[in-house]
Design a protein around this motif. Structure first.
Motif, PDB file in Angstrom:
ATOM      1  N   SER A 134      26.809 -31.923 149.393  1.00  0.00           N
ATOM      2  CA  SER A 134      25.896 -30.834 149.059  1.00  0.00           C
ATOM      3  C   SER A 134      26.110 -30.463 147.592  1.00  0.00           C
ATOM      4  CB  SER A 134      26.192 -29.629 149.943  1.00  0.00           C
ATOM      5  OG  SER A 134      27.439 -29.089 149.585  1.00  0.00           O
TER       6      SER A 134
ATOM      7  N   SER B 146      24.112 -23.724 137.319  1.00  0.00           N
ATOM      8  CA  SER B 146      22.668 -23.462 137.294  1.00  0.00           C
ATOM      9  C   SER B 146      21.909 -24.125 138.438  1.00  0.00           C
ATOM     10  CB  SER B 146      22.061 -23.956 135.994  1.00  0.00           C
ATOM     11  OG  SER B 146      22.821 -23.499 134.929  1.00  0.00           O
ATOM     12  N   ASN B 147      22.437 -25.233 138.957  1.00  0.00           N
ATOM     13  CA  ASN B 147      21.699 -25.928 140.014  1.00  0.00           C
ATOM     14  C   ASN B 147      22.045 -25.432 141.417  1.00  0.00           C
ATOM     15  OD1 ASN B 147      20.517 -27.427 138.075  1.00  0.00           O
ATOM     16  ND2 ASN B 147      21.258 -29.402 138.788  1.00  0.00           N
ATOM     17  N   LEU B 148      22.914 -24.430 141.508  1.00  0.00           N
ATOM     18  CA  LEU B 148      23.329 -23.976 142.834  1.00  0.00           C
ATOM     19  C   LEU B 148      22.539 -22.730 143.230  1.00  0.00           C
ATOM     20  CD1 LEU B 148      27.185 -24.326 142.381  1.00  0.00           C
ATOM     21  CD2 LEU B 148      25.573 -26.016 143.214  1.00  0.00           C
ATOM     22  N   ASP B 149      22.476 -22.477 144.530  1.00  0.00           N
ATOM     23  CA  ASP B 149      21.775 -21.257 144.941  1.00  0.00           C
ATOM     24  C   ASP B 149      22.678 -20.042 144.699  1.00  0.00           C
ATOM     25  OD1 ASP B 149      23.303 -20.521 147.388  1.00  0.00           O
ATOM     26  OD2 ASP B 149      22.577 -22.471 148.054  1.00  0.00           O
ATOM     27  N   ALA B 150      22.076 -18.858 144.779  1.00  0.00           N
ATOM     28  CA  ALA B 150      22.736 -17.640 144.307  1.00  0.00           C
ATOM     29  C   ALA B 150      24.091 -17.402 144.984  1.00  0.00           C
ATOM     30  CB  ALA B 150      21.827 -16.443 144.525  1.00  0.00           C
ATOM     31  N   LYS B 151      24.138 -17.635 146.276  1.00  0.00           N
ATOM     32  CA  LYS B 151      25.352 -17.324 147.013  1.00  0.00           C
ATOM     33  C   LYS B 151      26.491 -18.262 146.612  1.00  0.00           C
ATOM     34  CE  LYS B 151      26.232 -15.782 151.680  1.00  0.00           C
ATOM     35  NZ  LYS B 151      25.811 -15.940 153.074  1.00  0.00           N
TER      36      LYS B 151
ATOM     37  N   ARG C   3      26.662 -19.892 143.914  1.00  0.00           N
ATOM     38  CA  ARG C   3      26.989 -19.644 142.522  1.00  0.00           C
ATOM     39  C   ARG C   3      28.080 -18.575 142.444  1.00  0.00           C
ATOM     40  NH1 ARG C   3      21.856 -18.138 139.374  1.00  0.00           N
ATOM     41  NH2 ARG C   3      21.046 -19.820 140.667  1.00  0.00           N
TER      42      ARG C   3
ATOM     43  N   ASP D   5      23.526 -17.262 132.126  1.00  0.00           N
ATOM     44  CA  ASP D   5      23.582 -16.231 133.158  1.00  0.00           C
ATOM     45  C   ASP D   5      24.591 -15.165 132.743  1.00  0.00           C
ATOM     46  OD1 ASP D   5      23.544 -16.291 136.677  1.00  0.00           O
ATOM     47  OD2 ASP D   5      24.694 -14.866 135.493  1.00  0.00           O
TER      48      ASP D   5
END
Lengths: 378, 303
Positions: A136, A163-168, A170, A199
């Motif tokens: 993943s 940057s390529n991961l979802d918020a959680k 991250r 970010d």
């Protein structure tokens, strides 16, 4: 020692475009330096020059004491983590981790030891025989970080790794990388880190210091707290903090007691004596941009000082749970205030009236010269 | 597979649908039926010559042009047996062997040289790169027959006539621009991050090619090898010009040989050997079909 020093470093592309303008930056041994800025501000280019993936057009890059300008990336003692992981798709996780050591002709048992150690640190042990396409996003990024750690570099470089991961994910990776940095530091291993991101949350939470860049120029380098409290210029003030700092075109004039009164539209706000002194020393014209963060605008009550009130018309409100972002217009400007939910419920939700008096905490405000955009109230 | 699944889904969901929806579904089914009938017909028309060739190989010679039936009235293996013996002192196996003698070096040299040149074009700054690239494309457009005479003269001077060298030696210099172009396009679609990571890991340019680029390029490389294999096996003109002694003839020339030697050609023998001649191409294609399709789509659209 793995201090990183940039001395008047410049980057000019072959078409003549100057991307990086003679920047100076010193990153201490073991420091976690975050570079932040809007896209196109050359933060990644700077990092790539540090890594040796981009040629340096002027100035010197030092890692430790040595000038590394003309060294190949592999000879600089660095490891880099890329935004899209950049794992080798045809190698298993184990091979990915050990590839650098294999090229360096490290003995096999030593490679295995170092790979296993890094895998354990990042909880990759059960994934060792998988191929990158079977991972993943979060796992892949952990492998990429692992690949950097295995090499035991002097300097870690991160190019927008989350940057390529979802918020959680991250959020959890953020903590993990920070912890890793502390762990390396406490075990006396080299841990100097340069971390590029766009970010702010990453920058504010991870960095020992933050370097804010704009169009190839460093705007300010400071600790996260100082950057937030004492922005040196309009750009940093606007870039750091969400929602953004309110910026109001205003002018000031001196009152009889020597303090300054900031005027915009029909309103006048009194700056305190100490702020007034500072501004008077630095100001060239009376045209300023007044900056005040949303959390320093409150709903007025009977205790509010009369010379710091502004009447505004509420345009909309955003419910953030514990607080509301209240947007209101004053003349042609729209401003934002952060107000606790309990206060909003008590004072705003029960009333029909859109017109409200707001109290501006002027001691927390900033004044920027409208021409130079420098903060003249520091 | 996909279609049957769609049908199954449709049936599953038909319960409780309005009359309108059922009508639409029925229309779709009828449409699909006609589509498949047309596709099958077209397929049959295209496959007919091939099937005819196979069936004719089993027919006695006199029946081939007299009956329309695909099924032989008199089933005979004579075509295969006599065809294999050929009219010369060699069996057909010899010609197979000869074919591979130049096809295999040709494929290997093409792959190696094309990958190296494509890597250079896609990843390095070369002075006047645009000009060289345009030149490369121009060579693709150049008809190969234009070069025949000068090339023949050149190889004659080098004393390479009647050997396989003129057939595969040029491939060592990436002379087939199409393959280089295909690989360049594939490489351009690949993000360079992996290569940068490898450079930081300690690869030099050559190690980068061997350890990173070649494994990633594998589907494209397989396509190149396959194309080159099929085209070379089918090549007639090249061997015709450079190979003069029968003992060195490849399949393409050997088939022609059987037509030349006797006045009334033994068509069943020729067709039987033609059927055998396409077997290597089909086998190789089936073995690498997965990568082949991946390679041509990846090369054209994305990395």
């Amino acid at each position: 020692m793995s201090k990183v020093t940039l001395e008047k470093v410049a980057k000019v592309y072959s078409n003549g475009f100057k991307a990086v303008h003679d920047i100076d930056l010193e990153i201490q041994d073991g420091e976690f330096m975050v570079m932040i800025g809007p896209s196109g501000c050359a933060k990644s280019t700077t990092l790539r020059m540090l890594a040796g993936l981009e040629t340096i057009s002027g100035g010197n890059v030092r890692i430790g004491k040595d000038v590394v300008n003309n060294l190949a990336p592999k000879d600089r003692g660095i490891a880099m983590v890329f935004q899209n992981y950049a794992l080798y798709p045809h190698m298993t996780v184990r091979e990915n981790l050990g590839f650098g050591l294999k090229l360096a002709k490290v003995p096999a048992d030593q490679i295995e030891k170092q790979v296993d150690e890094a895998a354990e640190m990042l909880e990759l042990t059960p994934l060792m025989d998988r191929l990158p396409r079977q991972l993943s996003g979060g796992q892949a990024q952990r492998v990429a970080v692992g690949r950097a750690i295995v090499k035991r570099p002097n300097v870690f470089l991160f190019d927008e790794p989350l940057s390529n991961l979802d918020a959680k994910l991250r959020a959890s990776m953020r903590v993990r990388i920070s912890d890793l940095h502390k762990q390396l530091k406490s075990s006396n291993r080299s841990a100097t880190t340069v971390y590029v991101t766009h970010d702010q949350t990453e920058a504010m939470t991870m960095g020992d210091r933050i370097c804010v860049m704009k169009e190839g120029v460093i705007m300010q380098v400071d600790t996260p707290a100082n950057l937030y409290k004492y922005p040196k210029n309009l750009f940093v003030a606007g870039f750091i903090g969400a929602p953004e700092m309110n910026m109001i075109d205003a002018s000031f004039f001196e009152l009889a007691d020597g303090s300054l009164n900031v005027e915009f539209g029909e309103f006048g706000l009194c700056l305190g004596a100490s702020k007034s002194e500072k501004i008077k020393k630095k100001a060239i014209t009376s045209d300023i941009t007044l900056g005040i963060r949303p959390e320093f605008i409150h709903l007025a009550d009977e205790h509010s000082a009369k010379d710091q009130l502004v009447k505004g018309t509420i345009v909309r409100m955003e419910n953030m749970g514990s607080e509301f972002y209240v947007y209101f217009s004053v003349g042609s400007q729209e401003l934002c205030a952060r107000i606790q939910t309990s206060i909003v419920e008590e004072k705003l939700l029960n009333t029909e009236s859109k017109e409200q008096l707001f109290y501006f905490d002027m001691a927390q405000s900033h004044a920027f010269d409208r021409k130079t955009e420098e903060n003249i109230s520091l | 597979m996909m279609i049957s699944r769609i049908f199954a889904d449709q049936q599953k969901s038909q319960e409780g649908l309005s009359a309108e929806a059922i009508k639409t579904l029925r229309k779709q089914k009828i449409g699909a039926f006609f589509r498949y009938v047309i596709l099958i017909l077209c397929g049959a028309v295209m496959l007919y010559p091939l099937v005819w060739m196979f069936s004719a190989a089993f027919k006695p010679n006199y029946e081939i042009f007299t009956s329309l039936s695909l099924w032989p009235s008199e089933f005979s293996m004579d075509g295969f047996i006599n065809g294999w013996q050929t009219g010369t002192e060699y069996t057909f196996g010899r010609f197979f062997w000869n074919t591979f003698m130049y096809v295999i070096p040709k494929v290997i040299l093409t792959v190696i040289s094309s990958v190296i040149v494509a890597y250079g074009f896609a990843r390095f700054e070369i002075p006047y790169k645009k000009f060289w690239f345009v030149t490369l494309i121009a060579t693709i457009l150049l008809p190969s027959s234009v070069l025949l005479i000068p090339q023949y003269l050149m190889f004659r001077e080098m004393g390479m006539l009647d050997s396989y060298l003129p057939l595969y030696l040029p491939m060592a210099f990436a002379t087939q621009g199409f393959f280089v172009f295909m690989l360049i396009q594939f490489l351009r679609g690949l993000p360079t991050d992996m290569e940068e990571a490898a450079m930081i890991d300690g690869c030099n340019s050559f190690q980068l090619l061997i350890y990173i680029i070649v494994p990633i390029l594998r589907p494209a490389i397989i396509s190149v090898a396959l194309f080159q294999f099929m085209w070379s096996v089918n090549d007639f003109l090249g061997p015709l010009i450079y190979i003069s002694s029968v003992e060195k003839y490849p399949i393409a020339l050997a088939l022609k040989l059987s037509i030349d030697v006797t006045e009334g050609a033994q068509w069943n023998e020729i067709l039987a050997m033609s059927s055998i001649a396409i077997v290597p191409s089909i086998v190789v294609f089936l073995m690498s079909q997965k990568y082949f399709v991946e390679g041509i789509t990846a090369g054209g659209v994305k990395g």
